[in-house]
Scaffold this motif. Structure first.
Motif, mmCIF file in Angstrom:
data_model
loop_
_atom_site.group_PDB
_atom_site.id
_atom_site.type_symbol
_atom_site.label_atom_id
_atom_site.label_comp_id
_atom_site.label_asym_id
_atom_site.label_seq_id
_atom_site.Cartn_x
_atom_site.Cartn_y
_atom_site.Cartn_z
ATOM 1 N N GLN A 1 18.284 -68.750 102.236
ATOM 2 C CA GLN A 1 19.477 -67.863 101.976
ATOM 3 C C GLN A 1 20.325 -68.101 103.071
ATOM 4 O OE1 GLN A 1 16.315 -66.936 102.167
ATOM 5 N NE2 GLN A 1 15.583 -65.603 100.445
ATOM 6 N N PRO A 2 21.755 -67.843 102.893
ATOM 7 C CA PRO A 2 22.644 -68.152 103.740
ATOM 8 C C PRO A 2 23.043 -66.960 104.646
ATOM 9 C CG PRO A 2 23.898 -67.626 101.711
ATOM 10 C CD PRO A 2 22.226 -67.697 101.332
ATOM 11 N N SER A 3 21.889 -66.378 105.094
ATOM 12 C CA SER A 3 21.870 -65.218 106.055
ATOM 13 C C SER A 3 22.056 -65.349 107.415
ATOM 14 C CB SER A 3 20.511 -64.012 105.585
ATOM 15 O OG SER A 3 19.716 -65.069 105.785
ATOM 16 N N LEU B 1 19.552 -76.913 101.479
ATOM 17 C CA LEU B 1 20.146 -76.363 100.158
ATOM 18 C C LEU B 1 20.108 -74.748 100.672
ATOM 19 C CD1 LEU B 1 17.563 -77.416 97.319
ATOM 20 C CD2 LEU B 1 19.835 -78.041 97.686
ATOM 21 N N VAL B 2 21.446 -74.151 100.156
ATOM 22 C CA VAL B 2 21.945 -72.794 100.608
ATOM 23 C C VAL B 2 21.481 -72.131 99.297
ATOM 24 C CG1 VAL B 2 23.895 -71.393 100.811
ATOM 25 C CG2 VAL B 2 23.853 -73.801 101.713
ATOM 26 N N ILE B 3 20.283 -71.129 99.399
ATOM 27 C CA ILE B 3 19.592 -70.592 98.307
ATOM 28 C C ILE B 3 20.303 -69.408 97.937
ATOM 29 C CG2 ILE B 3 17.341 -69.769 97.471
ATOM 30 C CD1 ILE B 3 17.262 -72.592 98.229
ATOM 31 N N ASP B 4 21.590 -69.497 97.171
ATOM 32 C CA ASP B 4 22.151 -68.270 96.538
ATOM 33 C C ASP B 4 22.003 -67.732 95.493
ATOM 34 O OD1 ASP B 4 23.234 -70.557 95.019
ATOM 35 O OD2 ASP B 4 25.050 -70.327 95.694
ATOM 36 N N TRP C 1 23.846 -63.963 96.111
ATOM 37 C CA TRP C 1 24.707 -64.466 97.303
ATOM 38 C C TRP C 1 25.765 -65.363 96.598
ATOM 39 C CZ3 TRP C 1 24.979 -63.999 101.932
ATOM 40 C CH2 TRP C 1 24.018 -63.290 102.893
ATOM 41 N N GLU C 2 25.518 -66.072 95.255
ATOM 42 C CA GLU C 2 26.577 -66.878 95.090
ATOM 43 C C GLU C 2 28.031 -65.948 94.724
ATOM 44 O OE1 GLU C 2 26.449 -68.794 90.806
ATOM 45 O OE2 GLU C 2 24.314 -68.428 91.407
ATOM 46 N N GLN C 3 27.777 -64.854 94.482
ATOM 47 C CA GLN C 3 28.977 -63.934 93.976
ATOM 48 C C GLN C 3 29.145 -62.940 95.063
ATOM 49 O OE1 GLN C 3 27.555 -64.259 89.609
ATOM 50 N NE2 GLN C 3 28.519 -62.501 89.956
ATOM 51 N N ALA C 4 28.533 -62.860 96.173
ATOM 52 C CA ALA C 4 28.974 -61.831 97.101
ATOM 53 C C ALA C 4 30.167 -62.301 97.986
ATOM 54 C CB ALA C 4 27.374 -61.636 98.096
ATOM 55 N N ARG C 5 30.892 -61.356 98.001
ATOM 56 C CA ARG C 5 32.340 -61.295 98.585
ATOM 57 C C ARG C 5 32.100 -60.449 99.890
ATOM 58 N NH1 ARG C 5 36.296 -63.967 95.599
ATOM 59 N NH2 ARG C 5 35.555 -64.350 93.592
ATOM 60 N N VAL C 6 32.867 -60.814 100.829
ATOM 61 C CA VAL C 6 33.221 -59.977 102.100
ATOM 62 C C VAL C 6 34.122 -58.795 101.565
ATOM 63 C CG1 VAL C 6 34.421 -59.779 104.141
ATOM 64 C CG2 VAL C 6 33.289 -61.931 103.795
ATOM 65 N N LEU C 7 33.516 -57.515 101.805
ATOM 66 C CA LEU C 7 33.891 -56.341 101.311
ATOM 67 C C LEU C 7 35.018 -55.629 102.455
ATOM 68 C CD1 LEU C 7 30.823 -54.623 99.801
ATOM 69 C CD2 LEU C 7 32.368 -56.139 98.688
ATOM 70 N N ASP C 8 34.764 -55.984 103.632
ATOM 71 C CA ASP C 8 35.595 -55.341 104.563
ATOM 72 C C ASP C 8 35.837 -56.346 105.555
ATOM 73 O OD1 ASP C 8 36.711 -53.765 106.786
ATOM 74 O OD2 ASP C 8 35.519 -52.019 106.274
ATOM 75 N N ALA C 9 37.255 -57.102 105.465
ATOM 76 C CA ALA C 9 37.484 -58.229 106.151
ATOM 77 C C ALA C 9 37.755 -57.834 107.578
ATOM 78 C CB ALA C 9 38.963 -58.639 105.577
ATOM 79 N N LEU D 1 33.998 -65.706 100.012
ATOM 80 C CA LEU D 1 32.608 -65.649 99.689
ATOM 81 C C LEU D 1 31.893 -65.681 100.863
ATOM 82 C CD1 LEU D 1 32.412 -68.486 96.688
ATOM 83 C CD2 LEU D 1 32.009 -65.914 96.629
ATOM 84 N N LEU D 2 31.016 -64.652 100.958
ATOM 85 C CA LEU D 2 30.124 -64.470 102.199
ATOM 86 C C LEU D 2 29.175 -65.669 102.407
ATOM 87 C CD1 LEU D 2 29.375 -62.291 104.476
ATOM 88 C CD2 LEU D 2 27.548 -61.538 102.787
ATOM 89 N N ARG D 3 28.813 -66.059 101.260
ATOM 90 C CA ARG D 3 27.870 -67.392 101.563
ATOM 91 C C ARG D 3 28.572 -68.453 102.234
ATOM 92 N NH1 ARG D 3 27.801 -70.663 96.039
ATOM 93 N NH2 ARG D 3 29.926 -71.054 97.046
ATOM 94 N N ASP D 4 29.868 -69.017 101.693
ATOM 95 C CA ASP D 4 30.357 -69.906 102.467
ATOM 96 C C ASP D 4 30.843 -69.575 103.771
ATOM 97 O OD1 ASP D 4 30.245 -71.212 99.882
ATOM 98 O OD2 ASP D 4 32.402 -71.059 99.698
ATOM 99 N N ALA D 5 31.314 -68.426 104.077
ATOM 100 C CA ALA D 5 31.598 -67.881 105.618
ATOM 101 C C ALA D 5 30.546 -68.058 106.431
ATOM 102 C CB ALA D 5 32.155 -66.407 105.462
ATOM 103 N N LEU D 6 29.366 -67.638 106.019
ATOM 104 C CA LEU D 6 27.998 -67.601 107.056
ATOM 105 C C LEU D 6 27.591 -69.044 107.052
ATOM 106 C CD1 LEU D 6 26.184 -64.429 105.967
ATOM 107 C CD2 LEU D 6 27.848 -64.738 107.952
ATOM 108 N N THR D 7 27.678 -69.856 106.154
ATOM 109 C CA THR D 7 27.184 -71.112 106.148
ATOM 110 C C THR D 7 28.369 -72.045 107.073
ATOM 111 O OG1 THR D 7 26.328 -71.125 103.996
ATOM 112 C CG2 THR D 7 26.939 -73.606 104.769
ATOM 113 N N ALA D 8 29.489 -71.789 106.896
ATOM 114 C CA ALA D 8 30.695 -72.258 107.703
ATOM 115 C C ALA D 8 30.408 -72.002 109.499
ATOM 116 C CB ALA D 8 32.097 -71.794 107.449
ATOM 117 N N ALA D 9 29.967 -70.730 109.674
ATOM 118 C CA ALA D 9 29.643 -70.570 110.915
ATOM 119 C C ALA D 9 28.410 -71.200 111.614
ATOM 120 C CB ALA D 9 29.467 -68.967 111.215
ATOM 121 N N ARG D 10 27.413 -71.158 110.619
ATOM 122 C CA ARG D 10 26.164 -72.094 111.208
ATOM 123 C C ARG D 10 26.699 -73.517 111.397
ATOM 124 N NH1 ARG D 10 22.980 -74.582 108.002
ATOM 125 N NH2 ARG D 10 23.738 -73.592 105.978
ATOM 126 N N ARG D 11 27.369 -74.155 110.482
ATOM 127 C CA ARG D 11 27.697 -75.490 110.484
ATOM 128 C C ARG D 11 28.471 -75.892 111.787
ATOM 129 N NH1 ARG D 11 28.242 -80.520 108.543
ATOM 130 N NH2 ARG D 11 30.178 -81.337 108.486
#
Length: 652
Positions: A176-178, A205-208, A243-251, A290-300
């Motif tokens: 998971q992209p946590s 594989l980002v398990i979303d 995860w595939e639909q989780a969005r950042v709620l508080d920018a 998308l929270l998934r993409d943001a956390l994956t970008a940080a890890r990358r």
């Protein structure tokens, strides 16, 4: 329902795809797919009862309980099998899967694998490039690490030596992209190291399709003498949703997380890598929240210091035609798949002494003619509105009809797949595509995810300890449903401690010793007294007389009536002993206070040690050099031993 014209168009597209069409004969005509037995592999005729399960290829007793233990020492790595052997497994697995005479709805497993691998790697390159648009794909311009003088080279688009990457060795992991701990992240480093050795791409594989439930991480608080577990939010609290639909709620909270992480670690003199990588996450939500993409970008961003893996969300993989082809195969043969799935689960529970019907995963159910399939399904709107623990995900059911397989969820008909056990799946793939266009998400559950990844995508799949345990079930399903020896996987985990403080010297044995002393002080205060006054000496002498009388009264050959007759005397003696102890207790109160205070201190220091040696801190709290040493250990000699430890707990 898919029209005949649409189905024919889909068939023409597949037939002209050079990656999926059968290889030509010498005369230029396409070769025929291997013949299917009546009903197809695992198929059941619509008007026939489910076939009995075929004999398993599993050898030995009913089940063998596998024990995998989390490495506890700082720097310890668990690799089962050891990494050099795991490299050899890639070739063994590939030969096994490429030579298997398995028919997947008119396509051989080898052709389906090549089709999926090409599509998946193309999709992964596209997704990976979108994570950090400023990256050019060139090797990171950072000082070489101490592992042969160079970083792990990123994958070139054309593959090593100009070879198509889909034909190269492909090593895959997933999670998971946590903001997980370094023991999980070690899998990402391992696939990069192994892929460099075998000259092919590495894929995460980002398990979303799993649920996103948390919006905070633990951080260490307090001081060395009085440390505590605190939490730090990276977003607002959220309802469970995929995860595939989780969005950042508080920018604002999200943007400030990196700075707050630095502040949280400052009292411990630790500079977390979050300071370096979090701007990439913030930039990501500026493009799409998308929270998934943001956390994956940080890890990358972090991983580009040392290596480059391709990234691919599981949701994207599931939307590829070859993945839908595999889904259609399982749905076409669902009666037999469900029967084997549940039988293997029952055997696993028996072997491991598990009584729960929902652990490690629930049985696939039945509702009259409707059979539960190993997939989740939901509409995009459901995931935003629901408040249940499933995050809007529904169980998928299927029923065989004369014209195909009807799908439903919660009593609502979704579609009918034009699908037969002994036919191809092009029309069913088209129907699944149309279902997705109507906003429905069909995603595999845990076992089905690794079934797809291990059979159709990877030459070697890298699991953590949890995934390795439940994939013993997947092994048995592969053996019985596909009549194929399951490709082996690598289990890998590691332990890294944050460099917070030196551990206290106290041990659990110290606490046990003090508790035993307090217990003895309560029951035998006389043992801890040096009588200086007559009353104390008299009380101790009285207790010894009572104990001697009690020992003399113990006669095992007494009848029940005789024992009953002595009950009153025994009761009197017991009360007298208790009275003596109570009168002696005030004379040991000072010793009791000292021991209690010492135990309280030892317990507090042991709790502090537990925090100092916790392995569950998020990787983003670690300094870069500590994560780097884990990669060095994986790279240097590839950890031939199943478990390696660093000799000390130094802060370096």
């Amino acid at each position: 329902m898919t029209s005949t014209g649409d189905c024919a168009a889909a068939a023409r597209r597949s037939a002209t795809d050079p990656e999926t069409s059968p290889p030509p004969h010498a005369n230029g005509e396409p070769s025929a797919a291997p013949p299917l037995s009546k009903g197809g592999l695992g198929g059941v005729e619509p008007d026939q009862p489910p076939a009995p399960a075929l004999p398993t290829l599993h050898k030995g007793p009913r089940g063998v309980r596998r024990r995998l233990r989390v490495p506890r020492e700082h720097g310890a790595i668990l690799a089962e099998p050891p990494l050099p052997e795991a490299l050899r497994l890639t070739d063994t697995n590939r030969r096994l899967l490429d030579e298997a005479s398995i028919n997947i709805q008119g396509r051989t497993l080898a052709k389906l694998r090549r089709w999926l691998r090409k599509n998946a790697l193309d999709a992964a390159r596209h997704y990976t490039a979108r994570l950090l648009p400023a990256d050019t794909g060139d090797p990171p311009s950072i000082p070489p690490l101490a592992r042969g003088g160079s970083v792990i080279a990123p994958l070139a688009k054309g593959g090593p030596g100009g070879v198509d990457p889909s034909d190269s060795c492909l090593i895959v992991t997933g999670h998971q992209p946590s903001l997980f701990h370094p023991g999980v992240w070690a899998k990402n480093a391992a696939v990069a190291v192994l892929s460099q050795r075998c000259g092919g791409p590495s894929l995460n594989l980002v398990i979303d399709n799993d649920l996103c439930t948390e919006s905070r991480i633990r951080v260490p608080g307090g001081t060395r003498d009085e440390p505590r577990f605190d939490t730090l939010p990276f977003d607002a609290p959220r309802r469970p949703q995929p995860w595939e639909q989780a969005r950042v709620l508080d920018a604002e909270v999200f943007a400030a997380f990196g700075e707050f992480a630095v502040e949280a670690m400052r009292p411990w003199n630790v500079h977390p890598i979050a300071a370096e990588i979090w701007p990439a996450a913030v930039e990501s939500i500026g493009r799409q929240p998308l929270l998934r993409d943001a956390l994956t970008a940080a890890r990358r961003r972090m991983e580009l210091r040392w290596f480059e893996n391709l990234e691919l969300p599981l949701s994207t993989l599931c939307n590829l035609e070859p993945a839908r082809w595999f889904v259609a195969h399982l749905l076409a043969h669902l009666p037999r798949f469900r029967q084997i799935h549940n039988a293997v689960l029952a055997d696993y529970r028996f072997t491991n002494g598990i009584r729960s019907r929902t652990h490690p995963v629930p049985d696939l159910g039945r509702d009259g003619e409707w059979l539960e399939a190993p997939f989740w399904v939901w509409r995009e709107s459901d995931a935003f509105q629901t408040v249940d623990h499933k995050g809007g995900r529904r169980r998928l059911f299927a029923k065989r009809l004369p014209q195909g397989v009807e799908l439903s969820a919660d009593g609502q008909t979704l579609c009918t797949l034009p699908l037969a056990p002994d036919g191809d799946a092009c029309c069913a793939v088209e129907a699944l595509r149309e279902l997705a266009e109507r906003g429905w998400r069909l995603r595999p559950r845990a076992l089905t995810t690794t079934l797809l990844a291990r059979l159709c995508l990877a030459d070697l799949f890298v699991h953590g300890i949890g995934g390795a345990k439940y994939d013993e079930i997947t092994d048995r399903i592969v053996e019985q449903f596909f009549q194929l020896a399951a490709p082996r996987f690598l289990t890998l985990s590691a332990t890294l401690h944050l460099p917070l403080a030196e551990r206290f010297s106290d041990t659990p044995e110290d606490a046990r010793r003090l508790r035993a002393q307090l217990r003895d002080l309560n029951h035998n205060p006389d043992r801890h007294l040096s009588p200086h006054d007559g009353e104390t000496r008299e009380l101790i002498a009285e207790k010894r007389r009572l104990i001697a009388a009690q020992q003399a009264a113990q006669q095992p050959a007494l009848s029940r009536r005789e024992r009953r007759g002595r009950r009153h005397e025994n009761r009197r003696r017991y009360l007298a002993l208790r009275d003596v102890n109570e009168r002696l207790a005030p004379r040991t109160s000072e010793l009791e206070w000292r021991l209690t205070d010492e135990l309280r201190g030892v317990t507090a220091r042991l709790e502090a040690n537990r925090l100092f040696t916790d392995r569950e801190w998020s990787y983003c709290l670690y300094p870069a050099e500590r994560l780097e040493r884990l990669i060095d250990r994986l790279h240097a000699g590839e950890q031939a031993c199943a478990c390696q430890t660093e000799p000390s707990r130094s802060r370096g």
